[in-house]
Design a protein around this motif. Structure first.
Motif, PDB file in Angstrom:
ATOM      1  N   LYS A  89       0.756  -1.182  -0.210  1.00 22.79           N
ATOM      2  CA  LYS A  89      -0.104   0.002   0.017  1.00 22.79           C
ATOM      3  C   LYS A  89       0.812   1.242   0.032  1.00 22.79           C
ATOM      4  N   ARG A 134       1.177   4.172  -3.044  1.00 26.29           N
ATOM      5  CA  ARG A 134       0.869   5.516  -2.769  1.00 26.29           C
ATOM      6  C   ARG A 134       1.894   6.659  -3.148  1.00 26.29           C
ATOM      7  N   GLU A 148      -9.148  12.103  -5.526  1.00 21.54           N
ATOM      8  CA  GLU A 148     -10.270  11.673  -5.152  1.00 21.54           C
ATOM      9  C   GLU A 148     -10.577  10.041  -5.659  1.00 21.54           C
ATOM     10  N   LEU A 177      -8.012   8.143  -5.969  1.00 18.30           N
ATOM     11  CA  LEU A 177      -7.239   7.211  -5.047  1.00 18.30           C
ATOM     12  C   LEU A 177      -8.054   6.521  -4.085  1.00 18.30           C
ATOM     13  N   SER A 178      -9.057   7.040  -3.389  1.00 17.23           N
ATOM     14  CA  SER A 178      -9.858   6.654  -2.392  1.00 17.23           C
ATOM     15  C   SER A 178     -10.631   5.558  -2.904  1.00 17.23           C
ATOM     16  N   GLU A 235      -8.394   2.486  -3.905  1.00 13.62           N
ATOM     17  CA  GLU A 235      -7.963   1.676  -2.533  1.00 13.62           C
ATOM     18  C   GLU A 235      -8.873   0.926  -1.797  1.00 13.62           C
ATOM     19  N   LYS A 236     -10.268   1.001  -2.145  1.00  7.46           N
ATOM     20  CA  LYS A 236     -11.279   0.244  -1.611  1.00  7.46           C
ATOM     21  C   LYS A 236     -11.289  -1.308  -2.098  1.00  7.46           C
TER      22      LYS A 236
END
Length: 266
Positions: free
Chosen positions: A233, A237, A258, A260-261, A264-265
């Motif tokens: 992770k 990033r 935005e 990225l969130s 990542e889920k």
């Protein structure tokens, strides 16, 4: 895009196969990235819609290939039966070929000066060949050393993102700038694939839309072969941050943060 996809092929028998995967859902991330860079560059809507359609069709064709029994052998894609489960392996393979080849036809027909079309097609042909080579290496290399895994990620996944970042610059006539933007797209794509490796390990079929744990069960190359989840992770990033640093447009940077969130889920 939808109207163009619904008219693919020249027969009533073939069209449903060609439109099934492109219209089965998905985030449409790649066309969105093309739009994200095209708008501030002044690239016309007509052009970026054609580019986005071409990329999405090629990506869909690669997913159809990916799911085939001779490759990843997955029964589901985007929460629905994979194309070969409905129509058979041979028909699915031909549909994948058509989608991936038709993308080049779309790009070569975009209304741009001849010099820019040549540049755009060179960029596209290089990208398409890299994706196929990456898929070959993915099924040929068992587990893989870190440098091998990174090469596969760069070719199979990141190359297409590199095209999404750079092609709007080519269309705008900023060919030199397109080179650095391709590099940014590669960093973005590598990060994307690492997050995908994590999802494959810890996600569920409900969230993934495909069978989880396939990479590990088949011994496929994955970032998690040589990194723990938290380490992976952090590295993803870092790559993502490096990509954003190379972007000149504030709104595009904000949009990618935005995204990225969402990526990542799992």
């Amino acid at each position: 895009m939808k109207r163009k996809i619904e008219k693919l092929g020249h027969s009533q028998e073939f069209t449903p196969l060609l439109s099934y995967t492109p219209l089965s859902g998905g985030k449409r991330l790649r066309p969105y990235l093309i739009y994200l860079f095209s708008e501030p560059l002044g690239v016309s809507k007509e052009i970026y819609l054609e580019l986005g359609t071409a990329v999405e069709l090629f990506h869909s064709g690669s997913l159809v290939q990916d799911d085939l029994p001779s490759l990843d052998n997955d029964d589901y894609r985007r929460g629905k039966p994979a194309l070969h489960k409905l129509y058979g392996e041979g028909r699915a393979l031909l549909a994948a070929d058509y989608l991936m080849l038709y993308s080049g036809k779309i790009i070569s027909s975009i209304s741009l000066p001849a010099k820019l079309i040549v540049e755009l097609m060179e960029l596209w042909n290089e990208t398409a060949l890299e994706v196929i080579e990456g898929e070959f290496l993915d099924i040929s290399i068992s587990k893989g050393r870190p440098e091998e895994v990174e090469k596969i990620h760069r070719l199979k996944t990141a190359s297409l993102f590199g095209f999404c970042f750079s092609s709007p610059y080519v269309c705008a006539g900023e060919v030199r700038k397109a080179i650095s933007m391709k590099s940014a797209g590669i960093d973005f794509g590598r990060a994307f694939q690492i997050f995908d490796d994590i999802k494959d390990k810890v996600g569920s079929i409900a969230t993934l839309g495909k069978t989880p744990g396939k990479d590990e069960s088949q011994g496929r190359p994955s970032a998690l072969r040589y990194m723990e989840i938290e380490e992976a992770k952090e590295y993803a990033r870092k790559l993502y941050t490096e990509a954003i640093k190379k972007i000149e447009f504030i709104e595009a940077r904000k949009a990618l943060l935005e995204i990225l969130s969402m990526i990542e889920k799992y």
